[in-house]
Design an enzyme around this catalytic site. Structure first.
Site, PDB file in Angstrom:
ATOM      1  N   ASP A  16      11.058   1.002  -1.411  1.00 49.54           N
ATOM      2  CA  ASP A  16       9.819   1.749  -1.196  1.00 49.54           C
ATOM      3  C   ASP A  16      10.127   3.242  -1.355  1.00 49.54           C
ATOM      4  OD1 ASP A  16       7.190   2.324  -0.395  1.00 49.54           O
ATOM      5  OD2 ASP A  16       7.677   2.247   1.738  1.00 49.54           O
ATOM      6  N   GLU A  55       9.433   7.010  -5.586  1.00 53.37           N
ATOM      7  CA  GLU A  55       8.811   7.826  -6.669  1.00 53.37           C
ATOM      8  C   GLU A  55       9.684   9.022  -7.019  1.00 53.37           C
ATOM      9  OE1 GLU A  55       7.245   6.731  -3.933  1.00 53.37           O
ATOM     10  OE2 GLU A  55       6.272   5.064  -4.954  1.00 53.37           O
ATOM     11  N   ASP A  70      -0.132   0.945  -1.604  1.00 55.00           N
ATOM     12  CA  ASP A  70      -1.010   0.946  -0.427  1.00 55.00           C
ATOM     13  C   ASP A  70      -2.487   0.797  -0.777  1.00 55.00           C
ATOM     14  OD1 ASP A  70       1.323   1.332   0.908  1.00 55.00           O
ATOM     15  OD2 ASP A  70       0.982   3.449   1.351  1.00 55.00           O
TER      16      ASP A  70
HETATM   17  O1  MIG Z   1       4.741   6.138   3.767  1.00 51.98           O
HETATM   18  O2  MIG Z   1       7.439   1.593   5.176  1.00 51.98           O
HETATM   19  O3  MIG Z   1       3.726   1.392   0.490  1.00 51.98           O
HETATM   20  O4  MIG Z   1       4.137  -0.913   1.994  1.00 51.98           O
HETATM   21  O5  MIG Z   1       4.709  -0.589   4.722  1.00 51.98           O
HETATM   22  C1  MIG Z   1       4.582   4.802   4.134  1.00 51.98           C
HETATM   23  C2  MIG Z   1       6.140   1.782   5.572  1.00 51.98           C
HETATM   24  C3  MIG Z   1       5.843   4.035   3.808  1.00 51.98           C
HETATM   25  C4  MIG Z   1       4.641   2.715   2.238  1.00 51.98           C
HETATM   26  C5  MIG Z   1       4.584   1.370   1.593  1.00 51.98           C
HETATM   27  C6  MIG Z   1       4.172   0.349   2.602  1.00 51.98           C
HETATM   28  C7  MIG Z   1       5.139   0.347   3.761  1.00 51.98           C
HETATM   29  C8  MIG Z   1       5.179   1.746   4.383  1.00 51.98           C
HETATM   30  N1  MIG Z   1       5.587   2.707   3.356  1.00 51.98           N
END
Ligand code: MIG
Length: 774
Positions: A402, A405, A478
């Site tokens: 996650d 980017e 999200d």
């Molecule tokens: O800024 O890890 O898209 O699936 O649950 C939020 C917490 C960070 C974004 C992800 C989401 C995940 C969440 N993450």
């Protein structure tokens, strides 16, 4: 503040300046030379190179700078360029392979491509402003597909879309074009021919199909123009060409194709146990449960919080024994802390991204001040990959990437654009490298776990670039528990597939906002027939595991999740085909019916493989819907009712039913429904949907489902040949390969006819004719 009010449309804020541009011609060839299978043209400023990675693919680079660009080969497969002949006419330099003629105008560097069939793809590509290339003469009646992960509809003609991997928490509305993944490739489709362009540039790029109806304008912000032109001529050819260049989708382990459950976050061992036990007790199969950021010790990657998960070293392997894989989240940010070995190790190994003054780049993410690994370096990818031993020794085989980017908690939402990526000794700025960051992280992770486990890895990533299909599945970030987002899942995942990325899916149920029973059920029904199937939900939102609403809903949800397993042989077959051909598992109808105009911008139906048509319910309270079936005969999966295609039919869809149709002539392999993910497939069912006459065949695959051994022949292939004769249906079953499947029985069911079925089996196990299904 005012931007979000009616003030935004104050007339004085707008100018009526014409959007039309004149085509500038800024180049002139001075000299050229052919080196190996590449032609290099020196122009008034910089260089143009032309080569043919294959006779049907053109690669053109336009480099206005005098720099060498090395990073732009990172996601490209190695190839040996094809030979071509070169000839000069008065106006042009003509380069020719067996498949295409490439005419470069000597005065202005416009170029035109003709295929061996004499088709002209446009009246030419023009180099306009620096860093911009325009194709002029595009067909007004074309449809534009691909472009990776975008909101909105399937057809992107008329839109201007930008590529910059971005963490978008705000609702994904149709006007947001920069999302988590950038796949800078598109496909132009008309019923006569299709071609594709992949602008291989890892900085921000813009694809403008709006400026003029007859123009495709591709803009780069940094770097060079590195354009692959796929000459088709069919849409399937373009996909094959694109995945020849960026790699075919990898074959995931079978468990990655099952049902996955996630939540931000299952907070501690008790909760995890409750979730795992509930699945078991309710007989809902689950292949993986995800651990979101709270499993870590203070958000330090490669650690466990021992207070929340005191027995993780014994409990996680126990879950694996029950067939439940744990997939922990791993973000790129490494906490800056003197007591933290990963950080210290990274500093010692010089693994973090630096600023131009050689200080560490530090960004604010979950752990607070964090350093960001510089994945542009091979040694950093190796290091990161090896760190995963921490997880693999707990029996973990899948990782969730996650925030790659990379997302940083600041105004720009990402790293400093001046930060420097070492790029194996050819440094480039983050601004030039940005869209590759997540790709490289997931690549490092995928290769790392593969080495450590000797199994096919599962990596789920949020960010990516063209070619990500070689390493990871993609989830679409999200989203929200909105019906609109359920509907948007279809064109979004279809366009990912048309960009080479077949293994994708949304957060089923929706990430933000509270889901509702009916929405969750409809989403699970769709998820059952999506390439990737994971239910995920945010912290602070109502729970959305499949059992949280009334029993009526739980029963339906269970049925569908079990059905996912029933359909596994068919689904698996599609993933194996994808690895061979580059064609997506989830397909827009236009891919199979390119001469049927009704399919060109069809957003609420899709095919899985060639033969299963899925028409999900995406509207609250709807209990029926119109389904467009393309030409031919189709069978309703639920009733066996026969439908004539080429028109819309009104189909009943009570809450427990998602409309599903099978094409006449299809051979659909299913297995037993499962109560637990690791239950054995002991039977194979072949469903034949009869057609009047003729021959059909298919190959069904089985292997251990987890290792690479299938590549060295440890695979079972069931070759099925069916002849629909006047009075009989003859089915011939033969096997090939060294692997012995678990099936001990095959039952063949015939739909839609009472002709006699004759089975000729050359198998070691029983093959029976099931009762006729009418
Ligand atoms: O800024 O890890 O898209 O699936 O649950 C939020 C917490 C960070 C974004 C992800 C989401 C995940 C969440 N993450």
């Amino acid at each position: 503040m005012l931007e979000n009010s009616s003030f935004s449309v104050k007339p004085e804020l707008f100018s009526e300046a014409s959007q039309l541009i004149d085509v500038l011609q800024i180049q002139q060839i001075t000299t050229y030379s052919k080196e190996k299978n590449k032609c290099v043209f020196t122009v008034n400023k910089g260089k143009i190179t032309v080569e043919f990675p294959r006779p049907d693919i053109v690669r053109l680079t336009v480099n206005h700078t005098n720099e060498n660009f090395t990073h732009h080969n990172s996601s490209i497969e190695t190839y040996e360029s094809s030979e071509f002949t070169i000839r000069e006419t008065e106006e042009h330099v003509l380069m020719q392979t067996t498949d295409v003629e490439f005419y470069l105008h000597k005065q202005n560097c416009n170029f035109t491509i003709k295929s061996a069939k004499g088709e002209i793809y446009s009246n030419g590509f023009y180099l306009t402003e620096e860093g911009t290339i325009s194709l002029i003469g595009a067909q007004e009646n074309e449809f534009i597909y691909g472009l990776g992960e975008k909101s909105g509809w399937l057809n992107k003609k008329g839109e201007r879309l930008s590529m910059w991997n971005t963490d978008v928490f705000a609702p994904h509305t149709p006007d947001i074009s920069e999302l988590y993944e950038s796949i800078p490739t598109y496909l132009s489709f008309t019923p006569n021919y299709s071609f594709g362009c992949f602008l291989n540039n890892t900085g921000r790029t813009i694809f403008d199909f709006k400026n003029r109806k007859d123009e495709h304008k591709l803009e780069t912000e940094t770097g060079i123009i590195d354009l692959f032109i796929y000459t088709g001529p069919s849409m399937k050819d373009v996909l094959e060409q694109h995945t020849f260049i960026t790699g075919r989708p990898y074959l995931p382990p079978k468990w990655a194709l099952g049902y996955h459950q996630s939540r931000h976050s299952y907070q501690n061992e008790e909760e995890l146990k409750y979730i795992a036990d509930s699945f078991e007790k309710l007989e809902i199969p689950v292949d993986a449960i995800f651990l979101d950021i709270l499993y870590m010790d203070g958000y330090r990657v490669f650690t466990f919080d021992k207070e929340r998960f005191p027995n993780y070293e014994t409990y996680l392997p126990q879950l694996l024994e029950k067939g439940i894989h744990i997939v922990p989240i791993v973000d790129p940010g490494v906490k800056v802390a003197g007591q933290y070995d990963v950080f210290i190790d990274g500093v010692v190994k010089d693994a973090f991204t630096k600023m131009p003054d050689k200080s560490l780049y530090i960004g604010d993410v979950w752990p607070g001040k964090s350093a960001l690994p510089d994945f542009s370096q091979q040694k950093v990818k190796d290091w990161w990959g090896e760190l995963h031993e921490f997880y693999t020794k707990l029996g973990i085989k899948g990782i969730w990437n996650d925030m790659n980017e990379p997302a940083i908690f600041n105004e720009s939402k990402t790293m400093d654009l001046d930060a420097v990526h070492d790029n194996n000794g050819n440094p480039i700025s983050h601004k030039e490298y940005h869209n590759l960051y997540g790709y490289e992280m997931s690549k490092a992770t995928s290769i790392g776990i593969k080495k450590l486990t000797n199994e096919r890895p599962f990596v789920l990533t949020r960010a990516g670039y063209a070619g990500i299909q070689k390493y990871a599945a993609v989830w679409t970030g999200d989203n929200r528990s909105f019906w609109e987002h359920l509907a948007m899942t279809i064109p979004m995942c279809l366009n990912l597939g048309l960009s080479g990325v077949t293994f994708s899916g949304p957060d089923v149920g929706g990430f933000m906002n509270d889901t509702e029973a009916e929405l969750l059920t409809r989403w699970i029904q769709m998820g059952t027939f999506l390439p990737y199937f994971r239910n995920h939900c945010s912290i602070g939102m109502d729970r959305q595991e499949p059992w949280v609403f009334e029993e009526e809903y739980t029963d339906i949800n269970r049925d569908y999740i079990q059905m996912r397993y029933e359909w596994m042989p068919y689904l698996y077959q599609q993933f194996i085909e994808a690895e061979k051909s580059g064609l997506p598992v989830m397909r827009p109808l236009v891919l199979e019916y390119p001469s049927d105009h009704r399919t060109f911008d069809l957003n609420d139906e899709y095919l899985v493989g060639e033969n299963l048509l899925v028409a999900p319910i995406v509207t609250r309270s709807a209990r029926s819907r119109a389904v467009y079936l393309p030409e031919g005969i189709w069978y309703d999966y639920w009733t066996n009712q026969v439908f004539e295609g080429g028109k819309d039919s009104l189909i009943e869809a009570p809450l427990n039913k998602i409309p599903l149709f099978l094409k006449a002539g299809s051979i659909i392999p299913l297995t037993n429904k499962k109560k637990k993910a690791n239950q054995k497939d002991d039977e194979l069912y072949l469903h034949l949907y009869s057609q009047e006459s003729g021959h059909v065949n298919t190959v069904i695959y089985e292997d251990d489902g987890i290792t690479m051994n299938y590549q060295s022949g440890e695979r079972f292939e069931l070759h099925v040949n069916v002849d629909f004769n006047h009075e009989t249906v003859n089915v011939k079953l033969e096997s090939r390969g060294d692997f012995k499947p678990n099936w001990n029985k095959i039952t063949v069911f015939l739909h839609g006819t009472n002709k006699e079925i004759r089975i000729e089996s050359h198998l070691e196990f029983e093959a029976l004719s099931g009762k006729e299904l009418m």
